[in-house]
Design a protein around this motif. Structure first.
Motif, PDB file in Angstrom:
ATOM      1  N   PRO A 124     -34.992  23.360  16.714  1.00 42.18           N
ATOM      2  CA  PRO A 124     -34.883  24.275  17.867  1.00 42.18           C
ATOM      3  C   PRO A 124     -35.611  25.609  17.710  1.00 42.18           C
ATOM      4  N   TYR A 125     -36.895  25.547  17.395  1.00 41.60           N
ATOM      5  CA  TYR A 125     -37.657  26.786  17.256  1.00 41.60           C
ATOM      6  C   TYR A 125     -37.837  27.493  18.588  1.00 41.60           C
ATOM      7  N   THR A 126     -37.630  26.790  19.700  1.00 46.95           N
ATOM      8  CA  THR A 126     -37.705  27.473  20.992  1.00 46.95           C
ATOM      9  C   THR A 126     -36.584  28.502  21.141  1.00 46.95           C
ATOM     10  N   SER A 127     -35.475  28.285  20.441  1.00 46.82           N
ATOM     11  CA  SER A 127     -34.411  29.301  20.387  1.00 46.82           C
ATOM     12  C   SER A 127     -34.665  30.293  19.264  1.00 46.82           C
ATOM     13  N   TYR A 128     -35.047  29.796  18.096  1.00 48.69           N
ATOM     14  CA  TYR A 128     -35.278  30.677  16.956  1.00 48.69           C
ATOM     15  C   TYR A 128     -36.418  31.662  17.216  1.00 48.69           C
ATOM     16  N   ALA A 129     -37.273  31.360  18.187  1.00 44.37           N
ATOM     17  CA  ALA A 129     -38.358  32.281  18.539  1.00 44.37           C
ATOM     18  C   ALA A 129     -37.815  33.626  19.018  1.00 44.37           C
ATOM     19  N   ARG A 130     -36.555  33.655  19.457  1.00 47.08           N
ATOM     20  CA  ARG A 130     -35.948  34.892  19.951  1.00 47.08           C
ATOM     21  C   ARG A 130     -35.291  35.700  18.837  1.00 47.08           C
ATOM     22  N   MET A 131     -35.331  35.191  17.614  1.00 54.34           N
ATOM     23  CA  MET A 131     -34.677  35.882  16.512  1.00 54.34           C
ATOM     24  C   MET A 131     -35.495  37.069  16.023  1.00 54.34           C
ATOM     25  N   GLN A 132     -34.813  38.018  15.412  1.00 56.02           N
ATOM     26  CA  GLN A 132     -35.490  39.146  14.787  1.00 56.02           C
ATOM     27  C   GLN A 132     -36.147  38.670  13.488  1.00 56.02           C
ATOM     28  N   VAL A 133     -37.341  39.185  13.225  1.00 58.85           N
ATOM     29  CA  VAL A 133     -38.066  38.774  12.026  1.00 58.85           C
ATOM     30  C   VAL A 133     -37.259  39.088  10.768  1.00 58.85           C
ATOM     31  N   GLN A 134     -36.513  40.180  10.787  1.00 57.49           N
ATOM     32  CA  GLN A 134     -35.727  40.518   9.598  1.00 57.49           C
ATOM     33  C   GLN A 134     -34.651  39.468   9.335  1.00 57.49           C
ATOM     34  N   ASP A 135     -34.063  38.920  10.389  1.00 58.86           N
ATOM     35  CA  ASP A 135     -33.084  37.850  10.198  1.00 58.86           C
ATOM     36  C   ASP A 135     -33.735  36.612   9.585  1.00 58.86           C
ATOM     37  N   ILE A 136     -34.968  36.348   9.962  1.00 58.73           N
ATOM     38  CA  ILE A 136     -35.702  35.229   9.374  1.00 58.73           C
ATOM     39  C   ILE A 136     -35.933  35.484   7.886  1.00 58.73           C
ATOM     40  N   ALA A 137     -36.289  36.720   7.532  1.00 60.40           N
ATOM     41  CA  ALA A 137     -36.510  37.076   6.129  1.00 60.40           C
ATOM     42  C   ALA A 137     -35.223  36.961   5.320  1.00 60.40           C
ATOM     43  N   ASP A 138     -34.106  37.384   5.917  1.00 68.83           N
ATOM     44  CA  ASP A 138     -32.823  37.288   5.218  1.00 68.83           C
ATOM     45  C   ASP A 138     -32.421  35.835   5.013  1.00 68.83           C
ATOM     46  N   LEU A 139     -32.620  35.007   6.031  1.00 72.55           N
ATOM     47  CA  LEU A 139     -32.292  33.584   5.920  1.00 72.55           C
ATOM     48  C   LEU A 139     -33.153  32.916   4.863  1.00 72.55           C
ATOM     49  N   TYR A 140     -34.429  33.230   4.838  1.00 75.04           N
ATOM     50  CA  TYR A 140     -35.351  32.666   3.850  1.00 75.04           C
ATOM     51  C   TYR A 140     -34.872  32.986   2.435  1.00 75.04           C
ATOM     52  N   ALA A 141     -34.480  34.235   2.211  1.00 69.18           N
ATOM     53  CA  ALA A 141     -34.009  34.641   0.885  1.00 69.18           C
ATOM     54  C   ALA A 141     -32.748  33.876   0.502  1.00 69.18           C
ATOM     55  N   TYR A 142     -31.848  33.679   1.469  1.00 70.76           N
ATOM     56  CA  TYR A 142     -30.598  32.959   1.176  1.00 70.76           C
ATOM     57  C   TYR A 142     -30.863  31.489   0.881  1.00 70.76           C
ATOM     58  N   LEU A 143     -31.714  30.855   1.669  1.00 75.49           N
ATOM     59  CA  LEU A 143     -31.999  29.436   1.439  1.00 75.49           C
ATOM     60  C   LEU A 143     -32.567  29.195   0.049  1.00 75.49           C
ATOM     61  N   LYS A 144     -33.314  30.149  -0.466  1.00 72.40           N
ATOM     62  CA  LYS A 144     -33.911  30.004  -1.797  1.00 72.40           C
ATOM     63  C   LYS A 144     -32.865  29.992  -2.906  1.00 72.40           C
ATOM     64  N   THR A 145     -31.626  30.430  -2.587  1.00 72.99           N
ATOM     65  CA  THR A 145     -30.568  30.452  -3.598  1.00 72.99           C
ATOM     66  C   THR A 145     -29.716  29.177  -3.589  1.00 72.99           C
ATOM     67  N   LEU A 146     -29.922  28.288  -2.628  1.00 65.96           N
ATOM     68  CA  LEU A 146     -29.072  27.108  -2.486  1.00 65.96           C
ATOM     69  C   LEU A 146     -29.510  25.996  -3.441  1.00 65.96           C
ATOM     70  N   PRO A 147     -28.648  25.010  -3.694  1.00 67.86           N
ATOM     71  CA  PRO A 147     -28.992  23.945  -4.645  1.00 67.86           C
ATOM     72  C   PRO A 147     -30.203  23.136  -4.169  1.00 67.86           C
ATOM     73  N   PRO A 148     -31.124  22.832  -5.079  1.00 68.32           N
ATOM     74  CA  PRO A 148     -32.291  22.022  -4.702  1.00 68.32           C
ATOM     75  C   PRO A 148     -31.930  20.546  -4.640  1.00 68.32           C
ATOM     76  N   SER A 149     -32.689  19.816  -3.848  1.00 72.19           N
ATOM     77  CA  SER A 149     -32.543  18.363  -3.758  1.00 72.19           C
ATOM     78  C   SER A 149     -33.933  17.748  -3.734  1.00 72.19           C
ATOM     79  N   ASP A 150     -34.093  16.629  -4.422  1.00 69.82           N
ATOM     80  CA  ASP A 150     -35.382  15.934  -4.437  1.00 69.82           C
ATOM     81  C   ASP A 150     -35.433  14.800  -3.418  1.00 69.82           C
ATOM     82  N   ASN A 151     -34.455  14.769  -2.516  1.00 77.57           N
ATOM     83  CA  ASN A 151     -34.453  13.718  -1.497  1.00 77.57           C
ATOM     84  C   ASN A 151     -35.707  13.795  -0.632  1.00 77.57           C
ATOM     85  N   VAL A 152     -36.270  12.633  -0.343  1.00 78.94           N
ATOM     86  CA  VAL A 152     -37.416  12.549   0.566  1.00 78.94           C
ATOM     87  C   VAL A 152     -36.920  11.930   1.871  1.00 78.94           C
ATOM     88  N   ALA A 153     -36.808  12.742   2.895  1.00 79.36           N
ATOM     89  CA  ALA A 153     -36.343  12.242   4.182  1.00 79.36           C
ATOM     90  C   ALA A 153     -37.391  11.307   4.783  1.00 79.36           C
TER      91      ALA A 153
END
Length: 307
Positions: A124-153
């Motif tokens: 749903p990037y058509t909704s995420y397009a309305r987000m503040q860039v800083q929120d995107i930066a904060d989310l990116y930083a948080y996702l980098k701290t989550l457990p990695p997975s080698d699953n190939v979808a």
């Protein structure tokens, strides 16, 4: 005469192809806009994570508890356009481990992959397009701290013409915009915050708003309910119109988002069970803001056919 006619047809096809190629080119975000973002804040990023419902689609099907933080992908979204398979977005090489912030921001807000392809709007990037860039930066930083997975979808399962990604560029010209959906006069700070959460990271309209034949949202019936994007059934009207939530107070809405219980002693089911799991993590003021916005928007009758 015939040769001239054939030549004109060939030239028309070439011109049409060139026009299609030009109009459908993936468009990235202005780098200057992204450069203004500060380094991501993990606490704020976690809040954005829950507001955006990332785990609902990107955690492994059936995941519960802490397993919802392993964003291995693999969830199948069965739609009238085909079956979309959600990707791994964990911080591994199979996910977004090698993505720079610019790659992530362009995916979130422009629907463009690091290698320059269009993402399908099942994301749903058509909704995420309305987000503040800083929120995107904060989310990116948080996702980098989550457990990695080698699953190939697995790959998407799409037929012609929906398997032609380039055509998404034309669709984006019609439906991808960072502008707010509604203009609400004299909105309070709470309503403004609720509008941001609902229209942006919460992407509520992606399910609760009717779509046209090519998958574009009918914003004249914003949040009026719609046919379920997957399978049978409907997604309810969450405006104050007939068949909606006109008899719910703002407190009722806020409590339902936290607990899953409705004011008529029922419980929210279907995909809303995941939404409630996400919303329960938000600051109470954010749930109250969402409720304030839903009470302020125009009322519409149900946006789906009667059974």
């Amino acid at each position: 005469m015939l040769r001239k006619l054939l030549l004109l047809i060939v030239l028309g096809m070439i011109a049409g192809g060139a026009g299609f190629w030009f109009l459908s080119v993936p468009v990235r975000i202005d780098p200057a806009k992204l450069a203004a973002a500060r380094p991501g804040d993990l606490k704020r990023g976690e809040s954005v994570f829950w507001a955006g419902g990332c785990a609902s689609c990107h955690a492994a099907p059936g995941a519960t508890g802490d397993a919802r933080l392993v964003l291995a992908g693999g969830h199948e979204l069965v739609t009238p356009f085909g079956t979309f398979v959600t990707p791994n977005i964990s911080p591994s090489d199979q996910g977004i481990g090698k993505w720079a912030f610019e790659d992530f921001a362009n995916a979130m807000q422009a629907g463009v992959s690091p290698d320059g392809r269009h993402f399908y709007p099942a994301f749903p990037y058509t909704s995420y397009a309305r987000m503040q860039v800083q929120d995107i930066a904060d989310l990116y930083a948080y996702l980098k701290t989550l457990p990695p997975s080698d699953n190939v979808a697995g790959p998407h399962k799409l037929g012609f013409p929906f398997n032609i990604r380039r055509g998404i560029g034309l669709w984006k010209r019609l439906y991808l915009s960072p502008e707010p959906v509604l203009a609400i006069a004299d909105a309070s700070d709470a309503i403004k915050r609720g509008q941001y959460l609902v229209e942006g990271p919460g992407h509520c309209g992606e399910c609760h708003t009717p779509r046209n034949a090519i998958g574009g949202l009918d914003k004249t019936r914003w949040l009026a309910g719609a046919k379920a994007p997957e399978g049978k059934g409907v997604v309810p009207n969450i405006t104050g119109g007939e068949g909606g939530i006109d008899n719910w107070s703002a407190k009722d809405i806020s409590y339902a988002l936290e607990s899953g219980f409705t004011p008529d002693f029922d419980s929210l089911g279907g995909s809303m069970t995941d939404v409630v799991q996400n919303m329960a993590h938000l600051d109470p003021a954010d749930r109250e803001a969402i409720a304030a916005y839903l009470k302020a928007i125009p009322a519409h009758p149900n946006g789906f056919p009667k059974p």
